[in-house]
Design a protein around this motif. Sequence first.
Motif, PDB file in Angstrom:
ATOM      1  N   ASP A  13      16.068  14.375 -43.538  1.00  0.00           N
ATOM      2  CA  ASP A  13      16.176  16.073 -44.009  1.00  0.00           C
ATOM      3  C   ASP A  13      16.430  16.586 -42.354  1.00  0.00           C
ATOM      4  O   ASP A  13      15.721  16.760 -41.542  1.00  0.00           O
ATOM      5  N   PRO A  14      18.316  17.580 -42.685  1.00  0.00           N
ATOM      6  CA  PRO A  14      18.254  18.253 -41.638  1.00  0.00           C
ATOM      7  C   PRO A  14      17.097  19.268 -40.933  1.00  0.00           C
ATOM      8  O   PRO A  14      17.364  19.581 -40.013  1.00  0.00           O
ATOM      9  N   THR A  15      16.895  20.547 -41.924  1.00  0.00           N
ATOM     10  CA  THR A  15      16.033  21.158 -41.916  1.00  0.00           C
ATOM     11  C   THR A  15      14.772  20.885 -40.820  1.00  0.00           C
ATOM     12  O   THR A  15      14.236  21.759 -40.222  1.00  0.00           O
ATOM     13  N   GLU A  16      13.753  19.536 -41.540  1.00  0.00           N
ATOM     14  CA  GLU A  16      12.447  19.144 -40.601  1.00  0.00           C
ATOM     15  C   GLU A  16      12.669  18.387 -39.294  1.00  0.00           C
ATOM     16  O   GLU A  16      12.288  18.844 -38.512  1.00  0.00           O
ATOM     17  N   ARG A  17      14.443  17.886 -39.523  1.00  0.00           N
ATOM     18  CA  ARG A  17      15.021  17.638 -38.063  1.00  0.00           C
ATOM     19  C   ARG A  17      14.730  18.582 -36.667  1.00  0.00           C
ATOM     20  O   ARG A  17      14.540  18.713 -36.055  1.00  0.00           O
ATOM     21  N   PHE A  18      15.185  19.965 -37.303  1.00  0.00           N
ATOM     22  CA  PHE A  18      15.462  20.814 -36.299  1.00  0.00           C
ATOM     23  C   PHE A  18      13.845  21.275 -36.259  1.00  0.00           C
ATOM     24  O   PHE A  18      13.749  21.573 -34.501  1.00  0.00           O
ATOM     25  N   ARG A  19      13.038  21.713 -36.868  1.00  0.00           N
ATOM     26  CA  ARG A  19      12.022  22.320 -36.620  1.00  0.00           C
ATOM     27  C   ARG A  19      11.307  21.289 -35.895  1.00  0.00           C
ATOM     28  O   ARG A  19      10.458  22.075 -34.734  1.00  0.00           O
TER      29      ARG A  19
END
Length: 615
Positions: free
Chosen positions: A598-604
């Motif tokens: 997941d890109p959002t979780e990866r960024f977080r």
Amino acid sequence: MAERVVEHYRHDIRNVAIIAHVDHGKTTLVDQMLRQSGTFRANEQMTDRVMDSNDLEREKGITILAKNTSVHWQKTKINIVDTPGHADFGGEVERILKMVDGVVLLVDAAEGCLPQTKFVLRKSLQLHLKPIVVINKIDRKDARPEEVLDEVFELFMSLGATYEQLEFPIVYAVGKQGLAKYKLTDEATDLAPLFETIIKEVPPPPGETEKPYQMLVANVDWSDYLGRLAVGRIFRGKIHPGDWISRIRHDGTIEKAKITKLYTFEGLKRTETEEAGAGEIVQLAGLEDVHIGETLTDPGTPDPLPIINVDEPTISMNFLVNDSPFAGKEGKFVTSRHLRDRLQRELRKNISIRMDEVTPDTFKVAARGELQLAILIETMRREGYEFAVSKPEVIMQQVDGDLMEPIEQVVIDVPEEYVGAVIEALGMRKGQMVNMNTLNAQSHIEYHVPSRGMIGFRGEFLTMTRGTGLLNQIFYDYESFKGPIASRNRGALVSLEDGDTTGYAMENLQERAVFFLPPGVRVYRGMIVGENSREDDMIVNVTKKKHLTNMRASGTDGALQLDTPRTMSLEQQIEWLGDDDLLEVTPESTRFRKKVLDPTERFRQSKAKKAAMAE
């Protein structure tokens, strides 16, 4: 008056190792030796070849597992040991060569001396083993046996052969037809000249059968019925099933054990026997946790032989259960239980590998080098296993508060014209030159390089030297951390959506990236589809389609112009992996992906990691 020492030899045995580059005819020559010695009937089908017997060995051009076979000629038994030829298995080469008294160097009459033969030949000359040169495939249309013989002589000279070793006997052969002769002008009818040369030139092993039993464990095999099997050559004495022996460990402690089964090698099979004496190569059962380099002796005279040190692992990778959206679609064995059982089975057979269970679904596997790990990965996927692997990491040590890293001794033989490129590349990888000399436009360079600097270097080296360079490396020592080494300086191209890749979407992106796959391939969110031209990762939609309209633009709908996708070998894929990447491995394919899809979780998570490092 001093007592006269009488040397005893087993004149009915010869122990030889075969050195040959892939496709130089080793397999077919040994098959003919087995047939002509009576091991097989003339009409018997041989389905299991003893040398280079599996597909992976033939494809890689290396011997991965040392194998033993034997033939009988007249009244003499000839034990033949196949040697691992690749530099990454250099530690095994010295072990195997300690079992033999001579080597047969097999060279193609057209191709001449190729790199794989050079490393093992150097080791055998250093151990003062008697060499026999066989020029094979003299029936080829492009055969040049006289020139190849000159090349062999020059190779011996460059490796520092003694005058005695330079007087090597020569046999010309057509292995496929089972023919051999002493001179090119002779008539050949069978392999008798080769058998006679081995018996005449290779010294018989010492055979002091009346002295107390002593044997060095040079290899370890595994049987599902008998457990661990010790493989080695008996240096003196005799052994029988039921005998009690003393096993001297590496730390000097002694443990008694009972031999339950005794085997010798007959043809392609191991044969149970009731007695074996000095000079014979045997397998022993009854030693539960025996290790390479240990000495087996008579309990009354526990006299240890010099220890063979096994190289410690320097690189580790995490093997994980595959949890991608495509999990379970292509593999037969996919669970953590399957993965754990398979790795534990590998530990029994391969003593140079270590394994730790990090979590129920993650296993840290440590080995001598990336090639060893790549071979394990390739073997498992061919057996039907599906899993994921992480970026390889070197194994560091803390000594008195100082961070220490493994250093490799790297030996390079390369044409003089490529020396500058090699020196520049190793300098960027924190390498330190320790020796260099040039002879006949061929340079011999020795370096000390951090193990992490050697990850992925072999492919780059072969490219820069156009396949003409020879690179050998072996563990040297642990030294203080050498500082950061530049790694991959380009980010990944990460898929935003699930779906099939389209030429329309890829054509718009290829100016800024290199793709790993063509149009029409199924992808999932978080899967890596290519390499970005910049350092940062770029999230892209490679499944975007061109929408149809009721208007056609004249002359604007030309054919798609797509670049050829980059294809990489498994070793190159392992090298390319970043800290937050995984390589998904299945029997049918390999795919790059992010650990967190997941890109959002990866960024977080990335933001939290940077904040923690800043503190």
